[in-house]
Write a protein that holds these residues in place. Structure first.
Motif, PDB file in Angstrom:
ATOM      1  N   LEU A   6      28.573  41.726  36.326  1.00  0.00           N
ATOM      2  CA  LEU A   6      29.663  40.795  36.027  1.00  0.00           C
ATOM      3  C   LEU A   6      30.712  41.446  35.141  1.00  0.00           C
ATOM      4  CD1 LEU A   6      27.710  37.472  35.352  1.00  0.00           C
ATOM      5  CD2 LEU A   6      28.957  38.134  37.418  1.00  0.00           C
ATOM      6  N   ARG A   7      30.262  42.221  34.166  1.00  0.00           N
ATOM      7  CA  ARG A   7      31.207  42.894  33.271  1.00  0.00           C
ATOM      8  C   ARG A   7      32.086  43.870  34.053  1.00  0.00           C
ATOM      9  NH1 ARG A   7      30.823  42.558  28.130  1.00  0.00           N
ATOM     10  NH2 ARG A   7      28.601  42.029  28.268  1.00  0.00           N
ATOM     11  N   THR A   8      31.456  44.605  34.974  1.00  0.00           N
ATOM     12  CA  THR A   8      32.220  45.543  35.802  1.00  0.00           C
ATOM     13  C   THR A   8      33.211  44.795  36.686  1.00  0.00           C
ATOM     14  OG1 THR A   8      30.405  47.146  35.799  1.00  0.00           O
ATOM     15  CG2 THR A   8      32.027  47.333  37.570  1.00  0.00           C
ATOM     16  N   VAL A  65      35.758  34.367  38.345  1.00  0.00           N
ATOM     17  CA  VAL A  65      36.205  34.935  37.070  1.00  0.00           C
ATOM     18  C   VAL A  65      35.884  34.036  35.873  1.00  0.00           C
ATOM     19  CG1 VAL A  65      38.260  35.524  35.724  1.00  0.00           C
ATOM     20  CG2 VAL A  65      37.938  36.516  37.979  1.00  0.00           C
ATOM     21  N   PRO A  66      36.320  32.774  35.826  1.00  0.00           N
ATOM     22  CA  PRO A  66      36.047  31.971  34.630  1.00  0.00           C
ATOM     23  C   PRO A  66      34.554  31.744  34.397  1.00  0.00           C
ATOM     24  CG  PRO A  66      36.960  30.594  36.361  1.00  0.00           C
ATOM     25  CD  PRO A  66      37.104  32.000  36.816  1.00  0.00           C
ATOM     26  N   LEU A  67      33.775  31.627  35.475  1.00  0.00           N
ATOM     27  CA  LEU A  67      32.337  31.417  35.325  1.00  0.00           C
ATOM     28  C   LEU A  67      31.657  32.680  34.803  1.00  0.00           C
ATOM     29  CD1 LEU A  67      31.699  29.424  38.621  1.00  0.00           C
ATOM     30  CD2 LEU A  67      31.946  28.528  36.306  1.00  0.00           C
ATOM     31  N   VAL A  71      29.384  33.267  31.363  1.00  0.00           N
ATOM     32  CA  VAL A  71      28.062  33.896  31.317  1.00  0.00           C
ATOM     33  C   VAL A  71      28.032  35.013  30.276  1.00  0.00           C
ATOM     34  CG1 VAL A  71      26.416  35.284  32.621  1.00  0.00           C
ATOM     35  CG2 VAL A  71      27.462  33.296  33.683  1.00  0.00           C
ATOM     36  N   LEU A  72      29.060  35.856  30.266  1.00  0.00           N
ATOM     37  CA  LEU A  72      29.097  36.959  29.303  1.00  0.00           C
ATOM     38  C   LEU A  72      29.263  36.437  27.876  1.00  0.00           C
ATOM     39  CD1 LEU A  72      31.199  39.652  31.186  1.00  0.00           C
ATOM     40  CD2 LEU A  72      28.725  39.459  30.981  1.00  0.00           C
TER      41      LEU A  72
END
Length: 308
Positions: A6-8, A65-67, A71-72
């Motif tokens: 997700l970060r990537t 993107v917003p989800l 999570v992060l």
């Protein structure tokens, strides 16, 4: 789910390029490509369109993107809770204009390395609108805004200080060495090299000069303060900049200050998103920024210059 994927993904979405994302994450480009493919396989749908000049979000990617940011953000809270009681640690990204990044923030980073060695500070030179967007998307943890007003209800801002401005010319310019204040009528005959649109003090001057009757001022806007400063040093015209960015050049005689008309000092405001969690590391950075700028609590605003 591996949150590294997700970060990537968010980094590619932010930069618009696999190469830029790889550089930001300190990964090989091939690794970024593999991680994005793995995430798309897990969700069963393309998240990014690969284009000749970069990457663009698909409809599914835009919804993600917003989800993914949530999570992060939750992951960061979990890590902070597990490490509670220890010293602040982690990466904090601060967005600020080129003025502050070059003249003020290196001292803040140096102080944090001494006081909080486990906190890593990333600096991103951005204008006001990009800083606000970065706070909203989670790309930035904190931002410094050089603005009189901050009409953004989803942000929390704190006035830290005021930066004095100085009108500048080359030492050989006809206005150099003046003892009496220069009038608006005289300024309206000059060429100006100003910072890009969105810079509050440059925008104010750009609005004021056309108000001079029969004024013929010529304005050029640059995305770089250094470009404007170099044009002025070459004798091509005038500029208006925070004194902190040109103190060395003034002392060395490469630039000269032009007296008047008076310009208000620019407020420096620390901003964060109202609904986003502020990690212990981000709180440590915010505290150091307040100490560095000498926090101003009274909210006093400079008076605008008298317009012709």
């Amino acid at each position: 789910m591996d949150t590294r994927l997700l970060r990537t993904f968010l980094t590619v979405a932010r930069t618009g390029k696999f190469t830029a994302a790889a550089a930001a994450l300190h990964l090989a480009q091939s690794t970024v490509t593999v991680q994005i493919r793995a995430l798309e396989k897990e969700f069963g749908t393309p998240l990014l369109d690969r284009l000749p000049r970069g990457a663009a979000l698909t409809d599914a990617g835009r919804r993600l993107v917003p989800l993914a940011e949530e999570v992060l953000d939750a992951e960061a809270r979990l890590r902070a809770a597990a490490a509670s009681g220890g010293p602040p640690a982690g990466r904090v990204v601060v967005g600020a204009g080129e003025t502050l990044c070059s003249a003020r923030l290196p001292g803040v980073v140096a102080a944090l390395r001494r006081s909080h060695p486990a906190v890593e500070v990333g600096l991103e030179p951005v204008g006001t609108l990009a800083a606000v967007e970065g706070l909203r998307t989670g790309r930035l943890d904190l931002a410094l805004l050089l603005e009189e007003e901050t009409p953004f209800p989803d942000l929390v801002t704190e006035l830290l200080a005021h930066e004095p401005l100085v009108l500048l010319c080359a030492p050989g310019h006809r206005l150099a060495g003046r003892t009496e204040p220069v009038t608006w009528a005289e300024l309206a005959e000059e060429t100006f090299f100003l910072h890009e649109q969105g810079c509050s003090y440059s925008d104010r001057l750009a609005r004021s000069l056309p108000a001079v009757p029969d004024g013929r001022a010529r304005l050029t806007r640059f995305g770089s303060i250094e470009a404007a400063r170099s044009c002025v040093a070459a004798g091509l015209g005038l500029t208006l900049l925070p004194r902190a960015t040109v103190a060395e050049a003034l002392e060395a005689g490469r630039l000269a200050a032009v007296p008047g008309p008076p310009f208000p000092d620019v407020p420096v405001r620390l901003a964060r998103h109202r609904r986003r969690w502020l990690s212990p590391a981000a709180k440590a950075v915010a505290g150091e920024l307040a100490r560095h700028f000498g926090a101003v609590a009274d909210g006093t605003q400079g008076k605008p210059p008298e317009l012709p």
